[in-house]
Design a protein around this motif. Structure first.
Motif, mmCIF file in Angstrom:
data_model
loop_
_atom_site.group_PDB
_atom_site.id
_atom_site.type_symbol
_atom_site.label_atom_id
_atom_site.label_comp_id
_atom_site.label_asym_id
_atom_site.label_seq_id
_atom_site.Cartn_x
_atom_site.Cartn_y
_atom_site.Cartn_z
ATOM 1 N N ALA A 102 0.872 -1.243 0.048
ATOM 2 C CA ALA A 102 -0.030 0.134 0.167
ATOM 3 C C ALA A 102 0.869 1.166 -0.040
ATOM 4 O O ALA A 102 0.438 2.317 -0.345
ATOM 5 N N ARG A 103 2.085 1.031 0.404
ATOM 6 C CA ARG A 103 2.802 2.240 0.628
ATOM 7 C C ARG A 103 3.787 2.492 -0.642
ATOM 8 O O ARG A 103 4.110 3.573 -0.915
ATOM 9 N N GLY A 104 3.685 1.611 -1.435
ATOM 10 C CA GLY A 104 4.547 1.798 -2.644
ATOM 11 C C GLY A 104 5.205 0.249 -3.232
ATOM 12 O O GLY A 104 4.469 -0.574 -3.320
ATOM 13 N N SER A 105 6.606 0.423 -3.024
ATOM 14 C CA SER A 105 7.327 -0.775 -3.308
ATOM 15 C C SER A 105 8.484 -0.904 -2.533
ATOM 16 O O SER A 105 8.980 0.037 -2.106
ATOM 17 N N VAL A 106 9.032 -2.094 -2.220
ATOM 18 C CA VAL A 106 10.253 -2.290 -1.295
ATOM 19 C C VAL A 106 10.591 -3.560 -1.765
ATOM 20 O O VAL A 106 10.519 -4.481 -2.430
ATOM 21 N N ALA A 107 12.195 -3.241 -1.750
ATOM 22 C CA ALA A 107 13.533 -4.343 -2.407
ATOM 23 C C ALA A 107 13.930 -4.904 -0.992
ATOM 24 O O ALA A 107 14.472 -3.897 -0.475
ATOM 25 N N LEU A 108 14.067 -6.015 -0.662
ATOM 26 C CA LEU A 108 14.594 -6.596 0.680
ATOM 27 C C LEU A 108 15.942 -7.400 0.421
ATOM 28 O O LEU A 108 15.726 -8.213 -0.619
ATOM 29 N N PHE A 109 16.757 -7.362 1.154
ATOM 30 C CA PHE A 109 18.081 -8.287 0.892
ATOM 31 C C PHE A 109 18.309 -8.901 2.132
ATOM 32 O O PHE A 109 18.502 -8.462 3.247
ATOM 33 N N GLY A 110 18.485 -10.316 2.144
ATOM 34 C CA GLY A 110 18.896 -11.108 3.443
ATOM 35 C C GLY A 110 18.647 -12.544 2.991
ATOM 36 O O GLY A 110 18.277 -13.019 1.884
ATOM 37 N N VAL A 111 19.042 -13.229 4.088
ATOM 38 C CA VAL A 111 18.772 -14.795 3.922
ATOM 39 C C VAL A 111 17.243 -15.071 3.669
ATOM 40 O O VAL A 111 16.485 -14.757 4.721
ATOM 41 N N PRO A 112 16.805 -15.787 2.986
ATOM 42 C CA PRO A 112 15.440 -16.034 2.720
ATOM 43 C C PRO A 112 14.826 -16.821 4.176
ATOM 44 O O PRO A 112 15.576 -17.406 4.656
ATOM 45 N N GLY A 113 13.811 -16.574 4.601
ATOM 46 C CA GLY A 113 13.259 -16.943 5.822
ATOM 47 C C GLY A 113 13.608 -16.255 7.001
ATOM 48 O O GLY A 113 13.186 -16.628 8.192
ATOM 49 N N THR A 114 14.328 -15.329 6.988
ATOM 50 C CA THR A 114 15.019 -14.439 8.097
ATOM 51 C C THR A 114 14.660 -12.929 8.048
ATOM 52 O O THR A 114 14.182 -12.683 6.856
ATOM 53 N N ASN A 115 14.788 -12.005 8.793
ATOM 54 C CA ASN A 115 14.709 -10.440 8.579
ATOM 55 C C ASN A 115 15.498 -10.098 7.681
ATOM 56 O O ASN A 115 16.979 -10.689 7.661
ATOM 57 N N ALA A 116 15.260 -9.208 6.819
ATOM 58 C CA ALA A 116 16.250 -8.569 5.846
ATOM 59 C C ALA A 116 17.085 -7.803 6.464
ATOM 60 O O ALA A 116 16.870 -7.390 7.669
ATOM 61 N N VAL A 117 18.555 -7.885 5.938
ATOM 62 C CA VAL A 117 19.594 -6.959 6.714
ATOM 63 C C VAL A 117 19.824 -5.745 5.984
ATOM 64 O O VAL A 117 20.317 -4.751 6.515
ATOM 65 N N PHE A 118 19.139 -5.544 4.664
ATOM 66 C CA PHE A 118 18.990 -4.105 4.163
ATOM 67 C C PHE A 118 17.800 -4.142 3.294
ATOM 68 O O PHE A 118 17.276 -5.177 2.781
ATOM 69 N N LEU A 199 27.861 -4.120 5.670
ATOM 70 C CA LEU A 199 27.106 -5.053 4.778
ATOM 71 C C LEU A 199 27.743 -4.958 3.068
ATOM 72 O O LEU A 199 27.789 -3.819 2.658
ATOM 73 N N VAL A 200 27.901 -6.061 2.678
ATOM 74 C CA VAL A 200 28.337 -6.018 1.439
ATOM 75 C C VAL A 200 27.170 -6.551 0.391
ATOM 76 O O VAL A 200 26.920 -7.612 0.425
ATOM 77 N N VAL A 201 26.425 -5.607 -0.183
ATOM 78 C CA VAL A 201 25.455 -5.923 -0.855
ATOM 79 C C VAL A 201 25.445 -6.157 -2.278
ATOM 80 O O VAL A 201 26.052 -5.203 -3.060
ATOM 81 N N PRO A 202 25.135 -7.132 -2.757
ATOM 82 C CA PRO A 202 25.109 -7.447 -4.331
ATOM 83 C C PRO A 202 24.309 -6.371 -4.806
ATOM 84 O O PRO A 202 23.263 -6.141 -4.537
ATOM 85 N N THR A 203 24.512 -5.905 -6.256
ATOM 86 C CA THR A 203 23.617 -5.101 -6.924
ATOM 87 C C THR A 203 22.743 -5.709 -8.003
ATOM 88 O O THR A 203 23.374 -6.176 -9.218
ATOM 89 N N TRP A 204 21.717 -6.424 -7.643
ATOM 90 C CA TRP A 204 20.640 -6.876 -8.348
ATOM 91 C C TRP A 204 19.499 -5.870 -8.809
ATOM 92 O O TRP A 204 19.561 -4.748 -8.503
ATOM 93 N N ALA A 205 18.796 -6.442 -9.688
ATOM 94 C CA ALA A 205 17.752 -5.621 -10.467
ATOM 95 C C ALA A 205 16.697 -4.865 -9.650
ATOM 96 O O ALA A 205 16.049 -4.026 -9.785
ATOM 97 N N GLU A 206 16.579 -5.716 -8.617
ATOM 98 C CA GLU A 206 15.374 -5.368 -7.501
ATOM 99 C C GLU A 206 15.591 -3.891 -6.801
ATOM 100 O O GLU A 206 14.486 -3.065 -6.716
ATOM 101 N N PHE A 207 16.817 -3.590 -6.560
ATOM 102 C CA PHE A 207 17.124 -2.070 -6.155
ATOM 103 C C PHE A 207 16.733 -1.131 -7.255
ATOM 104 O O PHE A 207 16.049 -0.183 -6.857
ATOM 105 N N ALA A 208 17.164 -1.422 -8.212
ATOM 106 C CA ALA A 208 17.151 -0.688 -9.395
ATOM 107 C C ALA A 208 15.764 -0.197 -9.536
ATOM 108 O O ALA A 208 15.178 0.962 -10.021
ATOM 109 N N ARG A 209 14.898 -1.233 -9.438
ATOM 110 C CA ARG A 209 13.331 -1.431 -9.941
ATOM 111 C C ARG A 209 12.790 -0.372 -8.830
ATOM 112 O O ARG A 209 11.678 0.306 -9.014
#
Length: 216
Positions: A102-118, A199-209
């Protein structure tokens, strides 16, 4: 045919006289004494010879075995120093995920099944992008979030969010060119705050989206 003569003739073989009975008297005693005397002398000689043979010396005791070495724990080698070039660092484990709400969109990075770290959130009502990472500052304090990309480094004012688990968040205008530097960084970018590991975050398309969603 001539009969053999029993008379003595020159050149004829003579049979030896048959042995008579053993003489008695002094001669018989002498023989008996010699027989009886010869036996104890022979036995005595055997014992004397046995006494002359020395008993075998006992085998020398084997030398004592050398003391066994005491095993001691080997100290682990010191960890190799991290490369001064952050672009050589391994990425923080995790995957990106994108979703709309409802607020817009969000890209989350982390280990699946856990809380996102970024995470990067586009708040369309406020026309803002919020960059958040796990961690928190001391109560009542604020700080900075520094983001390194291949082409540039920039720090943003940041504060604790009221989320659970705790996050530190920075507010960014969608038009900020550093968002492009992050999206096009060579493989990864670094997100740093005081008191927490980078945090060393990989640059995937989700962030740019998410960035494009907020730019409309």
């Amino acid at each position: 045919m001539r009969a053999f003569s029993t008379g003595r003739r020159s050149g004829a073989f003579e049979l030896p006289p048959a042995p008579g009975p053993l003489p008695s008297g002094a001669g018989a005693f002498t023989v008996a004494v010699m027989v009886r005397a010869s036996f104890p002398v022979s036995v005595l000689a055997v014992f004397l010879l046995a006494g002359c043979v020395s008993a075998p010396e006992p085998a020398p005791a084997p030398p004592p075995s050398p003391p066994r070495p005491v095993s001691r724990p080997v100290a682990p080698p010191p960890a190799p120093p991290s490369s001064p070039n952050w672009e050589d660092w391994k990425a923080t484990p995790g995957d990106w995920a994108y979703r709309r709400d409802a607020r817009g969109s969000v890209a989350l990075f982390g280990v699946p099944g856990t809380n996102a770290v970024f995470l990067a959130r586009c708040d369309t009502a406020r026309a803002r992008i919020y960059l958040s990472r796990g961690g928190n500052f001391a109560a009542g304090e604020t700080g900075q979030m520094t983001i390194k990309a291949s082409s540039a480094t920039k720090s943003y004012a940041a504060m604790n969010s009221d989320a659970t688990p705790p996050y530190v968040a920075a507010e960014v205008l969608p038009s900020d060119p550093h968002l492009d530097a992050m999206a096009y960084s060579r493989g990864k970018f670094i997100v740093s705050i005081k008191g927490a590991a980078d945090l060393v975050v990989p640059t995937w398309a989700e962030f740019a989206r998410v960035v494009e969603d907020c730019r409309g």
